[in-house]
Design a protein around this motif. Structure first.
Motif, PDB file in Angstrom:
ATOM      1  N   LYS A  27       7.779 -13.311   0.989  1.00  0.00           N
ATOM      2  CA  LYS A  27       8.871 -14.356   0.837  1.00  0.00           C
ATOM      3  C   LYS A  27       9.291 -15.091   2.018  1.00  0.00           C
ATOM      4  CE  LYS A  27      10.602 -13.512  -3.632  1.00  0.00           C
ATOM      5  NZ  LYS A  27      11.802 -13.264  -4.589  1.00  0.00           N
ATOM      6  N   GLN A  28       9.456 -14.074   3.251  1.00  0.00           N
ATOM      7  CA  GLN A  28       9.763 -14.514   4.562  1.00  0.00           C
ATOM      8  C   GLN A  28       8.618 -15.373   5.163  1.00  0.00           C
ATOM      9  OE1 GLN A  28      10.820 -11.514   7.145  1.00  0.00           O
ATOM     10  NE2 GLN A  28      11.403 -12.729   8.890  1.00  0.00           N
ATOM     11  N   ALA A  29       7.443 -14.696   4.775  1.00  0.00           N
ATOM     12  CA  ALA A  29       6.253 -15.711   5.315  1.00  0.00           C
ATOM     13  C   ALA A  29       6.085 -16.981   4.677  1.00  0.00           C
ATOM     14  CB  ALA A  29       5.067 -14.980   4.949  1.00  0.00           C
ATOM     15  N   LEU A  30       6.427 -17.097   3.494  1.00  0.00           N
ATOM     16  CA  LEU A  30       6.529 -18.228   2.836  1.00  0.00           C
ATOM     17  C   LEU A  30       7.497 -19.318   2.871  1.00  0.00           C
ATOM     18  CD1 LEU A  30       5.376 -17.058  -0.919  1.00  0.00           C
ATOM     19  CD2 LEU A  30       4.088 -18.194   0.690  1.00  0.00           C
ATOM     20  N   ARG A  31       8.546 -18.780   3.585  1.00  0.00           N
ATOM     21  CA  ARG A  31       9.676 -19.649   3.671  1.00  0.00           C
ATOM     22  C   ARG A  31       8.973 -20.519   5.230  1.00  0.00           C
ATOM     23  NH1 ARG A  31      13.361 -15.755   2.017  1.00  0.00           N
ATOM     24  NH2 ARG A  31      13.236 -14.636   4.026  1.00  0.00           N
ATOM     25  N   GLY A  67       0.783  -1.350  -0.133  1.00  0.00           N
ATOM     26  CA  GLY A  67      -0.146  -0.144   0.080  1.00  0.00           C
ATOM     27  C   GLY A  67       0.934   1.315   0.035  1.00  0.00           C
ATOM     28  N   LEU A  68       2.098   0.871   0.678  1.00  0.00           N
ATOM     29  CA  LEU A  68       3.004   2.235   0.495  1.00  0.00           C
ATOM     30  C   LEU A  68       3.875   2.350  -0.682  1.00  0.00           C
ATOM     31  CD1 LEU A  68       4.029   2.050   4.423  1.00  0.00           C
ATOM     32  CD2 LEU A  68       2.656   3.927   3.329  1.00  0.00           C
ATOM     33  N   GLN A  69       3.686   1.250  -1.649  1.00  0.00           N
ATOM     34  CA  GLN A  69       4.279   1.226  -3.013  1.00  0.00           C
ATOM     35  C   GLN A  69       5.762   1.089  -2.572  1.00  0.00           C
ATOM     36  OE1 GLN A  69       3.497   4.988  -5.031  1.00  0.00           O
ATOM     37  NE2 GLN A  69       1.269   4.037  -5.476  1.00  0.00           N
ATOM     38  N   LYS A  70       6.088   0.278  -1.699  1.00  0.00           N
ATOM     39  CA  LYS A  70       7.209  -0.210  -1.349  1.00  0.00           C
ATOM     40  C   LYS A  70       7.454  -1.548  -1.693  1.00  0.00           C
ATOM     41  CE  LYS A  70       8.261   3.022   2.338  1.00  0.00           C
ATOM     42  NZ  LYS A  70       8.742   3.260   3.638  1.00  0.00           N
ATOM     43  N   SER A  71       7.497  -2.176  -3.109  1.00  0.00           N
ATOM     44  CA  SER A  71       7.240  -3.360  -3.379  1.00  0.00           C
ATOM     45  C   SER A  71       8.358  -4.221  -3.248  1.00  0.00           C
ATOM     46  CB  SER A  71       7.026  -3.345  -4.985  1.00  0.00           C
ATOM     47  OG  SER A  71       7.976  -2.692  -5.623  1.00  0.00           O
ATOM     48  N   VAL A  72       9.603  -3.844  -3.118  1.00  0.00           N
ATOM     49  CA  VAL A  72      10.864  -4.744  -3.064  1.00  0.00           C
ATOM     50  C   VAL A  72      10.635  -5.089  -1.594  1.00  0.00           C
ATOM     51  CG1 VAL A  72      13.523  -4.889  -2.688  1.00  0.00           C
ATOM     52  CG2 VAL A  72      12.255  -3.389  -4.638  1.00  0.00           C
ATOM     53  N   GLU A  73      10.506  -4.297  -0.399  1.00  0.00           N
ATOM     54  CA  GLU A  73      10.396  -4.772   0.936  1.00  0.00           C
ATOM     55  C   GLU A  73       9.200  -5.450   1.268  1.00  0.00           C
ATOM     56  OE1 GLU A  73      11.060  -1.299   3.827  1.00  0.00           O
ATOM     57  OE2 GLU A  73      11.449  -0.124   1.928  1.00  0.00           O
ATOM     58  N   ALA A  74       7.945  -5.135   0.351  1.00  0.00           N
ATOM     59  CA  ALA A  74       6.839  -6.132   0.440  1.00  0.00           C
ATOM     60  C   ALA A  74       7.072  -7.354   0.114  1.00  0.00           C
ATOM     61  CB  ALA A  74       5.601  -5.441  -0.349  1.00  0.00           C
ATOM     62  N   GLU A  75       7.766  -7.420  -1.073  1.00  0.00           N
ATOM     63  CA  GLU A  75       8.001  -8.992  -1.536  1.00  0.00           C
ATOM     64  C   GLU A  75       9.052  -9.632  -0.715  1.00  0.00           C
ATOM     65  OE1 GLU A  75       9.643 -10.712  -5.732  1.00  0.00           O
ATOM     66  OE2 GLU A  75      10.301  -8.969  -5.230  1.00  0.00           O
ATOM     67  N   GLN A  76       9.798  -9.027   0.127  1.00  0.00           N
ATOM     68  CA  GLN A  76      10.798  -9.717   0.940  1.00  0.00           C
ATOM     69  C   GLN A  76       9.917 -10.230   2.225  1.00  0.00           C
ATOM     70  OE1 GLN A  76      13.720  -6.771   1.781  1.00  0.00           O
ATOM     71  NE2 GLN A  76      14.929  -7.148   0.129  1.00  0.00           N
ATOM     72  N   SER A  77       8.835  -9.499   2.575  1.00  0.00           N
ATOM     73  CA  SER A  77       8.223  -9.766   3.799  1.00  0.00           C
ATOM     74  C   SER A  77       7.180 -11.193   3.103  1.00  0.00           C
ATOM     75  CB  SER A  77       7.215  -8.661   4.039  1.00  0.00           C
ATOM     76  OG  SER A  77       6.567  -8.732   5.280  1.00  0.00           O
ATOM     77  N   ASN A 110       2.418 -22.591   2.298  1.00  0.00           N
ATOM     78  CA  ASN A 110       0.910 -22.559   1.694  1.00  0.00           C
ATOM     79  C   ASN A 110      -0.004 -21.493   2.333  1.00  0.00           C
ATOM     80  OD1 ASN A 110       1.411 -24.941   0.329  1.00  0.00           O
ATOM     81  ND2 ASN A 110       1.017 -26.169   1.809  1.00  0.00           N
ATOM     82  N   ASP A 111       0.973 -20.697   2.733  1.00  0.00           N
ATOM     83  CA  ASP A 111      -0.031 -19.221   3.182  1.00  0.00           C
ATOM     84  C   ASP A 111      -0.758 -18.616   2.237  1.00  0.00           C
ATOM     85  OD1 ASP A 111      -0.187 -17.306   6.031  1.00  0.00           O
ATOM     86  OD2 ASP A 111      -0.314 -16.367   4.187  1.00  0.00           O
ATOM     87  N   LEU A 112      -1.891 -18.630   2.087  1.00  0.00           N
ATOM     88  CA  LEU A 112      -2.602 -18.157   0.745  1.00  0.00           C
ATOM     89  C   LEU A 112      -2.279 -16.528   0.856  1.00  0.00           C
ATOM     90  CD1 LEU A 112      -5.999 -20.063   0.619  1.00  0.00           C
ATOM     91  CD2 LEU A 112      -4.305 -19.662  -1.158  1.00  0.00           C
ATOM     92  N   LEU A 113      -2.277 -15.811   1.954  1.00  0.00           N
ATOM     93  CA  LEU A 113      -2.372 -14.468   1.959  1.00  0.00           C
ATOM     94  C   LEU A 113      -0.981 -13.964   1.285  1.00  0.00           C
ATOM     95  CD1 LEU A 113      -4.232 -11.966   2.858  1.00  0.00           C
ATOM     96  CD2 LEU A 113      -2.867 -12.156   5.178  1.00  0.00           C
ATOM     97  N   ALA A 114       0.264 -14.639   1.813  1.00  0.00           N
ATOM     98  CA  ALA A 114       1.455 -14.495   1.235  1.00  0.00           C
ATOM     99  C   ALA A 114       1.497 -14.745  -0.188  1.00  0.00           C
ATOM    100  CB  ALA A 114       2.430 -15.358   2.051  1.00  0.00           C
TER     101      ALA A 114
END
Length: 476
Positions: free
Chosen positions: A70-74, A58-68, A78-82
């Motif tokens: 990916k950390q959830a998916l690690r 939402g803050l248009q910080k896509s690089v940091e969002a993607e990292q977050s 199978n976390d659908l939200l992530a």
């Protein structure tokens, strides 16, 4: 293991709910701050990591969002939200391979996820993989009423994969909900492919009232000619040529109409104009030569055929030209004398030797004439071994003198040069029949039937007239 304190668990849940509320209110900074605070005590909490990713998005910080995400998916693969958050970012950034992998993971968990289906359909569609896109479009069809452009993308893929009836139905729905020039043009084109020429012309007429787009005028001309309105066809082609004077196909369509309606000089005049724009267009020389044959200007015709052949030796120019010459019932004796004279003057000119052999074959299909024609045709293939029409002619001539093995060899050579050569395939069938190869004949006949069906479809629809494409990456 020490059980978690109930009050602490309740407080954490309340904090997470507050993160969600901030997101719903588009208060992304507060949401991020709250998520970061909670993650200090629960750094591996998949839901919090995913919510944090959403806040960063939402803050248009896509690089940091993607990292977050990916950390959830690690922590939770199978976390659908992530998965959905990461897929949205990959999709928005046109990282198609990553997006496809993520979306496929989502659909393995939840096959009815409409957004994931829609995104996969859009990715495959914009990548030119319409066949793969179709089932995902169908699975997300409930979105069509609110998103006519998305349904238009579906119709495009249906037409692109030759599902014309379904494509037409979807284009009609698009036009009823959201009228647009592209959908109208494509519907008319699809209706033409369904052999509904009158309906296609009626569909296209609103665009023809103030037509400035060359493709619209050209399609209109073809439809007008197919429905018997030649004056409209000529008018539209002239306008198309004026709009795009360097598009050789419009000159060729005009020449075809002139040929069909026995108006060769009108067609020649237009081709002359075209050649001032496109002096190296082999097809225009060929077309002019064909029309010159209609008015018995054989010297000019041969000169044009030679020029065309030099510019594009891979085209079957001579065969097409000779077929049209034959249909015009020209004087074979005078034509044969002309070819004989030219062939003797230019013994190493493969095209002239072919024309001479063809003229000999047509003028006198006896055994002696066939032997003389074979000699000329052999000179042609010696000069140009890859010229398929000369191979086709040799196969025919060998069949006439019952040299089946040599006929078979020439037919098979021609097919290696051009696997779509129906004439060569027919000659191969005849040679195998003479040789008593019944099983081979049956297989070749089936192959010829398939080849003829495909060629008829291509000729009817026209390979040049393609769907208009205004969508490169449809947003679902």
């Amino acid at each position: 293991m020490v059980p978690s304190h109930p009050a602490r668990a309740q407080s954490a849940e309340q904090g997470t709910q507050q993160v969600v509320q901030f997101l719903q209110q588009h208060e992304y900074r507060q949401s991020l701050s709250q998520a970061d605070q909670l993650l200090t005590t629960a750094p591996r909490d998949c839901r919090l990591l995913s919510l944090r990713g959403m806040a960063l998005t939402g803050l248009q910080k896509s690089v940091e969002a993607e990292q977050s995400f990916k950390q959830a998916l690690r922590n939770c693969p199978n976390d659908l939200l992530a998965l959905e958050g990461a897929a949205q970012i990959a999709y928005a950034q046109r990282q198609r391979q990553d997006a496809v992998l993520l979306l496929q993971r989502i659909l393995r968990i939840n096959p009815e996820n409409m957004t994931a289906n829609a995104m996969l359909a859009s990715i495959y569609r914009s990548s030119g993989k319409c066949e793969k896109a179709l089932p995902y479009f169908a699975a997300s069809a409930q979105m069509f009423p609110q998103r006519p452009q998305y349904q238009q993308a579906y119709a495009y893929c249906l037409a692109d994969t030759a599902h014309y009836a379904q494509a037409a139905a979807n284009y009609e729905q698009v036009l009823s909900r959201h009228p647009g020039k592209t959908a109208r043009f494509n519907l008319a084109l699809v209706q033409w492919k369904l052999h509904k020429e009158s309906l296609a012309l009626a569909t296209l007429r609103p665009l023809l009232k103030d037509a400035r787009q060359e493709s619209v005028m050209t399609l209109g001309a073809l439809l007008a000619e197919d429905t018997g309105d030649t004056p409209l066809a000529v008018k539209l082609l002239r306008a198309a040529i004026a709009a795009e004077p360097r598009d050789e196909m419009n000159y060729l369509e005009f020449a075809q109409i002139a040929f069909d309606h026995r108006s060769p000089q009108v067609g020649i005049d237009m081709l002359n104009a075209g050649l001032t724009q496109l002096p190296n267009a082999a097809q225009l020389y060929l077309a002019r030569g064909v029309l010159e044959v209609q008015i018995s200007h054989f010297n000019a015709a041969i000169a044009d055929f030679q020029r065309a052949h030099k510019l594009a030796p891979q085209l079957s120019l001579a065969m097409d030209a000779m077929g049209i010459m034959e249909s015009q019932q020209y004087k074979q004796t005078s034509a044969l004398q002309l070819y004989r004279k030219e062939a003797r003057s230019h013994p190493k000119d493969g095209l002239l030797q072919y024309l001479y052999a063809e003229a000999l074959s047509e003028a006198n299909p006896t055994k002696d004439a066939s032997i003389e024609a074979i000699a000329a045709a052999r000179k042609s293939v010696e000069s140009e071994p890859g010229y398929a029409p000369a191979r086709d002619l040799l196969a025919l001539l060998y069949l006439r003198i019952h040299n089946s093995q040599q006929a078979l060899k020439e037919a098979q050579t021609a097919l290696k040069i051009n696997p779509s050569d129906q004439v060569a395939l027919y000659h191969e069938i005849m040679a195998c029949r003479q040789l008593g190869q019944k099983t081979q004949v049956q297989e070749l006949v089936k192959r010829l039937a398939v080849m003829r069906t495909e060629k008829a479809r291509q000729q009817k629809t026209g390979h040049r007239y393609v769907l208009q494409d205004e969508i490169t990456h449809t947003k679902p």
